[in-house]
Write an enzyme that holds these catalytic residues in place. Structure first.
Site, short mmCIF file in Angstrom:
data_model
loop_
_atom_site.label_atom_id
_atom_site.label_comp_id
_atom_site.label_asym_id
_atom_site.label_seq_id
_atom_site.Cartn_x
_atom_site.Cartn_y
_atom_site.Cartn_z
N LYS A 71 116.82 29.75 72.31
CA LYS A 71 115.87 29.82 71.19
C LYS A 71 114.57 29.16 71.61
CE LYS A 71 115.70 28.79 66.20
NZ LYS A 71 116.43 28.21 65.05
N SER A 109 117.19 31.15 61.17
CA SER A 109 116.03 31.42 61.98
C SER A 109 116.34 31.74 63.44
CB SER A 109 115.12 30.19 61.93
OG SER A 109 115.78 29.06 62.48
N SER A 134 120.75 27.96 60.27
CA SER A 134 120.09 28.90 61.19
C SER A 134 120.86 29.33 62.42
CB SER A 134 118.75 28.33 61.64
OG SER A 134 117.80 28.53 60.63
#
Ligand code: GLN
Length: 475
Positions: free
Chosen positions: A78, A153, A177
């Site tokens: 990420k 996310s 997330s």
């Protein structure tokens, strides 16, 4: 020949150890998938140009007999987790041109094992969102139905695993997330106990809630990643380890009765949740309902504490220290211009909300009160874990939703976290595993649903044990 991207981490490791294929061959197949998928799904903000070089280093590790389980395993990272010498944007324009001067602790650990980093996974700006539509670089599409969101996310990380553009991925979970996108993309995702994994080198959203968590095809793979990342770190004073390893097998599972009365839950989600509970009971667990009356307040508490911390964490992006800068006439204009243009709408909304709840006149009424309710919720978890070994709920209230469906309605987007935020509020570990599907009324596509399992602090072993039994993985 089989496409090597189909392998699990465990399977690929065993096959490479047996000499069936090399890390280079594995990386070639995964890289091909990543490049293909990226064209229409926008999973990566960058696919690294040196993936094959990294794999060659892993080949050497195997040759010298020094390989460990993650050597040569392609991982998506990420874009809020720092890798030395590489860009990091956290999905925001405000970090434009920023190159990380150091490795996050988790990255250092994976590097020492010889993992191969495929690229920077797309994400909601500063990890604010539940759909990855708040990325400044365009939304990620769900590999299982490209008209739908992958969740957020960590949507890029989950989509990378689902599209086989990586064998595993790292995400971050402040309010869901990792787990919610895992649920939307049909993979497994873990939010570790707060403090179990170092946050050093994670671009902060809300420091008291953030945790880096792994995603994978199986519970076993997620456990491998977690074991390699966990541990006390002198660079993160909130990291800690349990003193003794507990080993009791879980037997009793609790379902908070509030799960069934919370509003806005899709009927397929409840249906599949009941089926999951039945399956667990047929596997020998005893299941009981348990009252957790404060659980429904978690979301309200979260949307005060998270923006409060976010607004203070994001204060550092002032156009002086990092990335993007827009000059104005005087210094104050520099700040206003830089922050006004550098941050997207959701980041600005949360900064305003956070600054408001922390302001002198409202601090006690909002932030102080939210912290009190947080303690009540944490105490409720503790009480529950005196009676049951783990708690169950759906991961998300709905199947993956359509792109654009919730972008105009922030509250509807926030509600996507109703089942996941309680674990962050209480700091306990939680795992999402695939559990049934809902059929898309438009395309007929099978949309994945997720089961969430929550355990007491530092009892990830309980999550892995239940998760593996539930998915029929070998123990
Ligand atoms: N969707 C939640 C939010 O928007 C959770 C984010 C996260 O876990 N990083 O804040």
């Amino acid at each position: 020949m089989t496409d090597l991207s189909l392998y699990t981490i465990r399977g690929a490791h065993q096959a490479m150890k047996a000499g069936d294929f090399t890390p280079l061959e594995l990386a070639e197949d995964v890289l091909r998938r990543a490049q293909e998928a990226n064209g229409h799904l926008n999973i990566f903000l960058e696919i690294f140009p040196d993936v094959l070089d990294q794999a060659r280093v892993a080949v050497e590790k195997f040759r010298r007999g020094e390989a460990t389980t993650l050597s040569g395993i392609p991982i998506a990272v990420k874009d809020n987790i720092l890798i030395e010498g590489r860009r990091a944007s956290a999905g925001s324009r405000i970090l434009d041109g920023f190159i990380s001067p150091y490795d996050a602790t988790v990255i250092g650990k994976l590097k020492r094992e010889g993992a191969v980093f495929v690229g920077r996974a797309n994400m909601d700006e500063f990890a604010m969102g539940s759909s990855t539509e708040h990325s400044a670089f365009g939304p990620v599409r769900n590999p299982l139905d490209p008209d739908r969101v992958p969740g957020g996310s960590s949507g890029g990380s989950a989509a990378a695993v689902a599209a086989r553009a990586a064998l595993g991925a790292l995400g971050s979970d402040t309010g869901g997330s990792v787990r919610q996108p895992a649920s939307f993309c049909g993979c497994v995702g873990l939010k570790p106990t707060y403090g179990a994994v170092s946050r050093y080198g994670l671009i902060a959203l809300a420091s008291s809630l953030d945790q880096i968590g792994p995603l994978g095809k199986t519970v076993d793979d997620v456990e491998i990643l977690f074991e390699s990342m966990r541990g006390v770190d002198s660079l993160d004073s909130t990291s800690f380890s349990p003193t003794a390893k507990k080993v009791s097998e879980p037997k009793v599972l609790g379902i908070p009765s509030e799960v069934r009365t919370m509003k806005g839950v899709h009927p397929d989600v409840l249906h599949s949740f009941d089926a999951a509970a039945k399956r667990l009971s047929s596997l020998g667990y005893s299941i009981r309902e348990i009252e957790m009356p404060s659980l429904p307040y978690s979301l309200a508490v979260y949307y005060i504490i998270m923006p409060a911390e976010a607004s203070s964490n994001l204060a550092r992006y002032d156009g002086v220290k990092y990335g993007f800068k827009k000059e104005g006439k005087i210094l104050l204009d520099d700040y206003l211009e830089t922050r006004g243009r550098g941050f997207g709408q959701e980041a600005r909304r949360r900064i305003m909300l956070g600054t408001y709840v922390l302001s002198a006149g409202y601090y006690e009424a909002f932030y102080g009160r939210a912290q009190s309710v947080q303690r009540v919720i944490a105490a409720e978890f503790e009480r529950a874990f005196g009676e049951v070994d783990a708690l169950l709920s759906p991961t998300a209230p709905t199947p993956p939703f359509a792109l654009g469906e919730k972008t105009a309605d922030p509250l509807a987007m926030y509600a996507a976290d109703m089942f996941t935020v309680p674990a962050n509020i209480a700091g306990v570990p939680a795992l999402s595993v695939p559990s049934g599907v809902s059929l898309s009324p438009e395309s007929g596509a099978k949309l994945p649903l997720g089961l969430q399992i929550m355990a007491p602090h530092h009892r990830e072993d309980i999550l892995f044990s239940i998760g593996k039994k539930f998915l029929g993985e070998q123990l």
